[in-house]
Design a protein around this motif. Structure first.
Motif, PDB file in Angstrom:
ATOM      1  N   GLY A   1       0.823  -1.194   0.000  1.00 49.56           N
ATOM      2  CA  GLY A   1       0.000   0.000   0.000  1.00 49.56           C
ATOM      3  C   GLY A   1       0.863   1.251   0.000  1.00 49.56           C
ATOM      4  N   CYS A   2       0.342   2.327   0.587  1.00 48.80           N
ATOM      5  CA  CYS A   2       1.028   3.613   0.622  1.00 48.80           C
ATOM      6  C   CYS A   2       1.501   3.933   2.034  1.00 48.80           C
ATOM      7  CB  CYS A   2       0.095   4.733   0.141  1.00 48.80           C
ATOM      8  SG  CYS A   2      -0.481   4.553  -1.555  1.00 48.80           S
ATOM      9  N   LEU A   3       2.643   4.578   2.125  1.00 49.04           N
ATOM     10  CA  LEU A   3       3.121   5.148   3.376  1.00 49.04           C
ATOM     11  C   LEU A   3       2.663   6.597   3.463  1.00 49.04           C
ATOM     12  CD1 LEU A   3       6.814   3.856   3.516  1.00 49.04           C
ATOM     13  CD2 LEU A   3       4.838   2.911   4.722  1.00 49.04           C
ATOM     14  N   LEU A   4       2.475   7.080   4.680  1.00 45.58           N
ATOM     15  CA  LEU A   4       2.074   8.461   4.899  1.00 45.58           C
ATOM     16  C   LEU A   4       3.185   9.196   5.639  1.00 45.58           C
ATOM     17  CD1 LEU A   4      -0.152  10.609   4.660  1.00 45.58           C
ATOM     18  CD2 LEU A   4      -0.987   9.870   6.900  1.00 45.58           C
ATOM     19  N   ALA A   5       3.690  10.262   5.031  1.00 45.23           N
ATOM     20  CA  ALA A   5       4.687  11.114   5.668  1.00 45.23           C
ATOM     21  C   ALA A   5       3.983  12.262   6.370  1.00 45.23           C
ATOM     22  CB  ALA A   5       5.683  11.649   4.641  1.00 45.23           C
ATOM     23  N   VAL A   6       4.341  12.498   7.632  1.00 44.80           N
ATOM     24  CA  VAL A   6       3.718  13.530   8.447  1.00 44.80           C
ATOM     25  C   VAL A   6       4.799  14.442   8.994  1.00 44.80           C
ATOM     26  CG1 VAL A   6       2.274  14.026  10.454  1.00 44.80           C
ATOM     27  CG2 VAL A   6       1.831  11.978   9.080  1.00 44.80           C
ATOM     28  N   CYS A   7       4.627  15.739   8.767  1.00 40.56           N
ATOM     29  CA  CYS A   7       5.506  16.760   9.319  1.00 40.56           C
ATOM     30  C   CYS A   7       4.717  17.557  10.353  1.00 40.56           C
ATOM     31  CB  CYS A   7       6.031  17.678   8.213  1.00 40.56           C
ATOM     32  SG  CYS A   7       7.059  19.035   8.802  1.00 40.56           S
ATOM     33  N   THR A   8       5.249  17.728  11.549  1.00 34.53           N
ATOM     34  CA  THR A   8       4.550  18.383  12.641  1.00 34.53           C
ATOM     35  C   THR A   8       5.076  19.806  12.839  1.00 34.53           C
ATOM     36  OG1 THR A   8       6.067  17.648  14.377  1.00 34.53           O
ATOM     37  CG2 THR A   8       4.303  16.136  13.731  1.00 34.53           C
ATOM     38  N   THR A   9       4.371  20.550  13.683  1.00 30.61           N
ATOM     39  CA  THR A   9       4.814  21.904  14.004  1.00 30.61           C
ATOM     40  C   THR A   9       6.114  21.912  14.790  1.00 30.61           C
ATOM     41  OG1 THR A   9       3.338  21.818  15.924  1.00 30.61           O
ATOM     42  CG2 THR A   9       2.506  22.900  13.939  1.00 30.61           C
ATOM     43  N   GLU A  10       6.494  20.780  15.361  1.00 28.53           N
ATOM     44  CA  GLU A  10       7.804  20.663  16.011  1.00 28.53           C
ATOM     45  C   GLU A  10       8.939  20.555  15.011  1.00 28.53           C
ATOM     46  OE1 GLU A  10       6.964  17.166  18.321  1.00 28.53           O
ATOM     47  OE2 GLU A  10       6.972  18.347  20.174  1.00 28.53           O
ATOM     48  N   GLY A  11       8.584  20.373  13.736  1.00 33.39           N
ATOM     49  CA  GLY A  11       9.597  20.191  12.708  1.00 33.39           C
ATOM     50  C   GLY A  11       9.995  18.761  12.486  1.00 33.39           C
ATOM     51  N   ARG A  12       9.301  17.815  13.125  1.00 30.05           N
ATOM     52  CA  ARG A  12       9.621  16.393  12.987  1.00 30.05           C
ATOM     53  C   ARG A  12       8.923  15.801  11.767  1.00 30.05           C
ATOM     54  NH1 ARG A  12      12.200  13.336  17.686  1.00 30.05           N
ATOM     55  NH2 ARG A  12      12.746  15.020  19.091  1.00 30.05           N
ATOM     56  N   VAL A  13       9.585  14.834  11.124  1.00 29.12           N
ATOM     57  CA  VAL A  13       9.039  14.112   9.978  1.00 29.12           C
ATOM     58  C   VAL A  13       9.105  12.627  10.279  1.00 29.12           C
ATOM     59  CG1 VAL A  13       9.253  13.603   7.528  1.00 29.12           C
ATOM     60  CG2 VAL A  13       9.723  15.915   8.359  1.00 29.12           C
ATOM     61  N   LYS A  14       7.950  11.966  10.202  1.00 26.97           N
ATOM     62  CA  LYS A  14       7.874  10.532  10.448  1.00 26.97           C
ATOM     63  C   LYS A  14       7.061   9.865   9.351  1.00 26.97           C
ATOM     64  CE  LYS A  14       8.247  10.805  15.510  1.00 26.97           C
ATOM     65  NZ  LYS A  14       7.645  10.400  16.810  1.00 26.97           N
ATOM     66  N   LEU A  15       7.308   8.578   9.152  1.00 27.61           N
ATOM     67  CA  LEU A  15       6.571   7.769   8.191  1.00 27.61           C
ATOM     68  C   LEU A  15       5.685   6.784   8.943  1.00 27.61           C
ATOM     69  CD1 LEU A  15       9.319   6.935   5.527  1.00 27.61           C
ATOM     70  CD2 LEU A  15       7.838   8.937   5.685  1.00 27.61           C
ATOM     71  N   TYR A  16       4.465   6.586   8.439  1.00 27.31           N
ATOM     72  CA  TYR A  16       3.501   5.693   9.071  1.00 27.31           C
ATOM     73  C   TYR A  16       2.929   4.752   8.024  1.00 27.31           C
ATOM     74  CZ  TYR A  16       3.586   9.027  12.965  1.00 27.31           C
ATOM     75  OH  TYR A  16       3.973   9.834  14.004  1.00 27.31           O
ATOM     76  N   ARG A  17       2.531   3.572   8.499  1.00 27.25           N
ATOM     77  CA  ARG A  17       1.883   2.578   7.640  1.00 27.25           C
ATOM     78  C   ARG A  17       0.567   2.148   8.263  1.00 27.25           C
ATOM     79  NH1 ARG A  17       1.623  -2.328   9.883  1.00 27.25           N
ATOM     80  NH2 ARG A  17       3.210  -3.011  11.381  1.00 27.25           N
ATOM     81  N   GLN A  18      -0.269   1.553   7.423  1.00 26.79           N
ATOM     82  CA  GLN A  18      -1.560   1.060   7.890  1.00 26.79           C
ATOM     83  C   GLN A  18      -1.373  -0.156   8.793  1.00 26.79           C
ATOM     84  OE1 GLN A  18      -4.197   0.126   4.694  1.00 26.79           O
ATOM     85  NE2 GLN A  18      -5.851  -0.579   5.994  1.00 26.79           N
ATOM     86  N   PRO A  19      -2.139  -0.260   9.879  1.00 26.77           N
ATOM     87  CA  PRO A  19      -2.011  -1.426  10.777  1.00 26.77           C
ATOM     88  C   PRO A  19      -2.761  -2.621  10.217  1.00 26.77           C
ATOM     89  CG  PRO A  19      -3.664   0.045  11.635  1.00 26.77           C
ATOM     90  CD  PRO A  19      -3.107   0.719  10.406  1.00 26.77           C
ATOM     91  N   PHE A  20      -2.312  -3.116   9.047  1.00 25.43           N
ATOM     92  CA  PHE A  20      -3.072  -4.141   8.351  1.00 25.43           C
ATOM     93  C   PHE A  20      -3.039  -5.483   9.057  1.00 25.43           C
ATOM     94  CE2 PHE A  20       0.761  -6.131   6.766  1.00 25.43           C
ATOM     95  CZ  PHE A  20       1.650  -5.076   6.639  1.00 25.43           C
ATOM     96  N   CYS A  21      -2.150  -5.678  10.022  1.00 24.58           N
ATOM     97  CA  CYS A  21      -2.135  -6.951  10.739  1.00 24.58           C
ATOM     98  C   CYS A  21      -2.116  -6.753  12.246  1.00 24.58           C
ATOM     99  CB  CYS A  21      -0.941  -7.805  10.313  1.00 24.58           C
ATOM    100  SG  CYS A  21       0.656  -7.046  10.670  1.00 24.58           S
ATOM    101  N   ASP A  22      -2.453  -5.563  12.713  1.00 23.43           N
ATOM    102  CA  ASP A  22      -2.419  -5.287  14.138  1.00 23.43           C
ATOM    103  C   ASP A  22      -3.812  -5.112  14.734  1.00 23.43           C
ATOM    104  OD1 ASP A  22       0.616  -4.761  14.708  1.00 23.43           O
ATOM    105  OD2 ASP A  22       0.157  -3.706  12.862  1.00 23.43           O
ATOM    106  N   PHE A  23      -4.843  -5.077  13.885  1.00 23.38           N
ATOM    107  CA  PHE A  23      -6.231  -4.982  14.333  1.00 23.38           C
ATOM    108  C   PHE A  23      -6.430  -3.813  15.301  1.00 23.38           C
ATOM    109  CE2 PHE A  23      -5.851  -9.384  12.954  1.00 23.38           C
ATOM    110  CZ  PHE A  23      -6.941  -9.451  12.093  1.00 23.38           C
ATOM    111  N   CYS A  24      -6.018  -2.643  14.858  1.00 29.10           N
ATOM    112  CA  CYS A  24      -6.230  -1.431  15.638  1.00 29.10           C
ATOM    113  C   CYS A  24      -6.440  -0.288  14.662  1.00 29.10           C
ATOM    114  CB  CYS A  24      -5.061  -1.164  16.575  1.00 29.10           C
ATOM    115  SG  CYS A  24      -3.506  -0.840  15.738  1.00 29.10           S
ATOM    116  N   ALA A  25      -6.939   0.834  15.183  1.00 34.07           N
ATOM    117  CA  ALA A  25      -7.216   1.983  14.338  1.00 34.07           C
ATOM    118  C   ALA A  25      -6.010   2.894  14.178  1.00 34.07           C
ATOM    119  CB  ALA A  25      -8.395   2.772  14.919  1.00 34.07           C
ATOM    120  N   GLU A  26      -5.083   2.864  15.133  1.00 34.70           N
ATOM    121  CA  GLU A  26      -3.947   3.781  15.086  1.00 34.70           C
ATOM    122  C   GLU A  26      -2.862   3.239  14.170  1.00 34.70           C
ATOM    123  OE1 GLU A  26      -1.375   6.569  18.128  1.00 34.70           O
ATOM    124  OE2 GLU A  26      -2.855   5.145  18.878  1.00 34.70           O
TER     125      GLU A  26
END
Length: 888
Positions: free
Chosen positions: A103-128
């Protein structure tokens, strides 16, 4: 503005431009304050994903300054900053294929200036969503290893280590005493501020910046807090005393403002040298612009293999370089790929708070081979806009499909206006297509549609406008009305303050926008608590975007009540344009908006949809404009299946299942049971059903042929068997042999010949891909091959009755699927435990190598998690309360 056809409420409000992003797998992400909300546009009221931004992020120990320096101009914004909760400033989706489940990764930049990559929890059975990597940590490690590009690492005024250690010990003792004796909440807040370094009553010598953004709601246990303080003070004691300007410079290097992904880049290991430290020759470029004016360029490789169960394969992230793009904040970035030749080029457009806009270009081969982060392999192509007093807020680039060397660049500004530039890169010529005072406030979103012919702009003044090219300039046109019958009774308020972003669906038929609500006008009892913003969806399939295709609509006007004739012609033109675009096998097959539009209109005016489908079938499968009725076309096109591409067959199968036969269950269609007509046109219903079966039979024959050719080659050259993860190898040969025997009358001569040759070769039993006997997963009895779709074991005796277990068969190998989590198709509801080869989805026609001379190549025969019958991305089967994508 036209009325929306659906909307979804958000619990937090966006704060920055470009707060909405639409992924290639049909998911929408919204940077809504302290959380990032992910929703499915096909089910906006259903399950959602979320990313909670941590409020207790520790500061990077980049140095210390004296207390007197806190009031200097360069450090005053840092010392006064007291953000309790960080917000999402910028978000960007990667192309399909970058996540462990493809699938797709999501890059998030915060007001703190941090950049992180996130993936879908396709095998963790959670919403986060799950954090993949922290790019800011990697950037900090690189900069500290290079001493932030500075020559002097320690100021002479603080060369005495004993003074530093004494200051640290004094502060540590003070923190411990304060935590022990604290009694009131007010005192605890003040003393936590001492720990963070906001104030220092005991130590007047130096102060550590920056502070932590946010506070915890309550103190942890004394021992845990004491250990945390010791670690912070240890970092504090090892930091050198630096000047205020140097501290501000280091902080700016680590403070990112905007992120953006490039399309997928790919090279064959036969032609280019792939670095040894990477796992895949398929990669994407992620860029992050910061306060220093520099742009960090990251090369992120696709996983070596894809899975819905195992995620141990780490993401390969390499810092390619730092590009000094501007002398002020980099506020907007956009990337586009020019793939007109064998040497793909990547264009990077960057905008700054000083008003300048620049175009950079890089050779994709250099991006693959670069591994030293000394300087990014981008060269300045042109400074499109010089430095001025109006900051740049958003950028958007489009490349027209008919002119791959041309680009359309839209530049949104803080004044509310935007500029459009066109360029023919073959001559490196840039032309200004005009400046437009579109909004009264800052431009917050720009989105191109229909190959750069149409532009949507949004502003903080709460307006969304549509612009189309008329010659060499843009003119404003109204957003079209919705499709009759596709409106929902969404009980959401219409009291908006501002629009913070727009995005267009993969099929370019739906426009999404996010708008903040006026909280003061909401009911404080229930509305203001749970509704801070709204994501709205509008149909734009009737947009007057470009010249009409050849249309011939000779239906009665009474059949199209609620539509204007001109609008119907544009709907027809845009649907055909979208279907034609998805015939490209390089483009992910995500046609939710196309199928939703066809299905909705078919229930109201079926003759109109028959007209559109008849025209598409004629052009796609027959290749001529002969005047044939739909029934004649349905009878004729099965004879052309061997000459069309696999992608065209996939499109036909999706239309049959999701538009024409949508009343039937996918499992019933697969097993060909209970297929009685559900409409009055029973004969046409049977024609569509026969067409679907013929198309799927053609695709299965192609997959079987590829498997037999590769298996025959392995028999002749067993040493060429690849063991590399993610490399395709033929399996299920014994089951395929039985399928060919059961369909002997319908099989092609070439296929029968290669099967006979394999059956005569005794060496096939020694290869791992040949498993003739299968056993039940539940009772271990034999499972005979009766159907390529389902399997029933021989069963066991119990009280005089035979109990048989039912199992699904793999859509790729026809073997019995295991009990472990496997791939699932959202369209045809088939299961797959094995993946098909990549070349299967790009076949231009039916081909079969009878001699078996096809070589097994790691670079060409990769496994792709796509459905062999629908061509869409496979995923893990999820319950309804969890978020999943809907490609169709």
């Amino acid at each position: 503005m036209a009325s929306r056809f659906q909307a979804a409420a958000l619990v937090a409000a966006p704060s920055f431009p470009n707060a909405l992003a639409w992924s290639d797998e049909n998911l929408i992400a919204v940077a809504s304050g302290h959380v990032v909300t992910i929703l499915n546009p096909a089910m906006p009221f259903g399950a959602r994903g979320l990313i909670r931004l941590p409020a207790d992020t520790q500061p990077y120990p980049i140095g210390r300054v004296t207390r007197e320096d806190l009031l200097t101009g360069c450090l005053l914004p840092i010392s006064l900053s007291r953000d309790r909760r960080p917000c999402a400033r910028s978000i960007s989706w990667s192309p399909i294929g970058m996540s462990p489940n493809s699938g797709c990764l999501l890059a998030v930049c915060t007001t703190e200036g941090r950049v992180k990559l996130y993936r879908q929890p396709f095998c963790d059975f959670c919403a986060e969503w799950i954090e993949v990597t922290d790019l800011s940590d990697k950037l900090y490690n690189y900069l500290t290893s290079r001493n932030f590009g500075e020559l002097d690492s320690l100021s002479p005024e603080f060369a005495n280590d004993e003074v530093a250690q004494g200051c640290a010990d004094s502060l540590l003792q003070s923190c411990n005493n304060d935590l022990t004796n604290s009694s009131t909440r007010k005192e605890r807040k003040r003393r936590r501020a001492v720990v963070r370094g906001d104030i220092s009553e005991e130590s007047e010598a130096c102060v550590l910046l920056p502070t932590r953004n946010g506070e915890k709601d309550s103190l942890t246990s004394f021992h845990q807090t004491k250990m945390e303080n010791r670690r912070l003070i240890k970092d504090y004691s090892t930091c050198a005393l630096i000047t205020a300007d140097k501290y501000a410079s280091r902080s700016a290097m680590l403070s990112s403002l905007v992120v953006a992904w490039s399309p997928l880049l790919r090279f064959s290991s036969k032609n280019q040298t792939v670095p040894l430290d990477v796992s895949s020759h398929i990669f994407s470029i992620l860029v992050a612009g910061g306060k220093s004016g520099k742009i960090s360029v990251w090369r992120i490789h696709a996983p070596e293999y894809f899975s819905v169960e195992h995620v141990e394969n780490p993401t390969s992230v390499i810092l390619v370089g730092l590009l000094q793009a501007h002398n002020s904040w980099t506020t907007a970035i956009s990337l586009v790929l020019l793939a007109s030749s064998s040497d793909p080029r990547l264009l990077l457009a960057s905008g700054s708070s000083d008003g300048s806009v620049k175009i950079w270009m890089s050779n994709a081969e250099q991006l693959l081979e670069s591994s030293e982060a000394n300087s990014a392999p981008f060269v300045l192509l042109r400074e499109v806009i010089a430095i001025n007093s109006i900051p740049v807020s958003v950028l958007s680039i489009a490349v027209p499909a008919e002119s791959p060397c041309k680009i359309h660049l839209a530049v949104g500004k803080g004044s509310g206006s935007f500029e459009v530039w066109t360029s023919d890169l073959s001559g490196c010529q840039f032309d200004n297509a005009g400046a437009y005072d579109a909004h009264d406030c800052i431009v917050t979103g720009l989105a191109w549609a229909f190959d750069g012919c149409c532009l949507y702009s949004s502003g903080q003044d709460n307006y969304v406008r549509c612009w189309v090219f008329r010659g060499d300039s843009l003119c404003e046109v109204p957003i079209p009305s919705n499709i009759p019958g596709l409106r929902t009774s969404t009980d959401l308020p219409d009291i908006f303050l501002s629009c913070l972003g727009v995005a267009v669906s993969p099929g370019n038929l739906v426009l999404a926008m996010v708008r903040n609500l006026d909280i003061d006008q909401l009911n404080p009892m229930y509305q203001a608590r749970a509704q801070k913003a709204v994501v709205e969806f509008f149909w734009i399939g009737g947009q007057q975007d470009h010249a009409l295709l050849d249309t011939s609509l000779d239906c009665s006007k009474e059949a199209f009540l609620g539509f204007q004739a001109n609008e119907l012609l544009h709907w027809e033109s845009n649907i055909l344009w979208s279907l034609k675009k998805f015939e490209n096998p390089e483009k992910p097959l995500v046609i939710w908006d196309v199928m939703a539009a066809l299905s909705a209109v078919r229930h109201l005016i079926p003759i109109y949809i028959d007209h559109i489908l008849c025209k598409w079938l004629l052009v796609t499968f027959i290749g001529s404009k002969v005047n044939l009725s739909l029934d004649e076309v349905l009878l004729h096109i099965p004879q052309t299946f061997s000459l069309v591409t696999s992608r065209q067959l996939h499109l036909l199968n999706i239309i049959c299942r999701r538009v024409i036969l949508s009343e039937l269950k996918p499992e019933e269609i697969n097993c060909q049971v209970n297929l009685e007509p559900v409409s009055a046109e029973s004969e046409r219903f049977r024609l569509w059903m026969k067409l679907l079966f013929s198309s799927e039979h053609e695709l299965r024959e192609r997959l079987v042929g590829l498997s037999f050719s590769a298996f025959k080659n392995l028999i002749s050259h067993p040493a060429k068997t690849s063991t590399k993860s993610g490399c395709w190898s033929p399996v299920g040969i014994a089951q395929m042999e039985q399928w060919v025997a059961r369909n002997h009358a319908d099989g092609r001569h070439q296929l029968k010949a290669i099967v006979s040759e394999i059956l005569r070769d005794e060496r096939r039993f020694n290869l791992s891909g040949y498993v003739a006997e299968e056993h039940c997963n539940y009772c271990s009895t034999m499972v005979p091959f009766d159907s390529p779709e389902v399997a029933f074991c021989e069963g066991t005796q119990s009280d005089g009755t035979v109990q048989k277990h039912k199992s699904a068969r793999c859509a790729v190998s026809m073997q019995v699927c295991p009990i472990t989590p496997i791939w699932f198709c959202k369209c045809c509801h088939r299961w797959s435990s094995k993946l098909a080869p990549e070349t299967f989805f790009t076949l231009p026609e039916y081909t079969l190598d009878i001699r078996g001379e096809t070589e097994v190549s790691d670079s060409e025969e990769l496994s792709k998690p796509l459905c062999p019958f629908c061509g869409i991305l496979l995923q893990r089967y999820e319950p309804e309360f969890l978020l999943s994508a809907s490609p169709v």
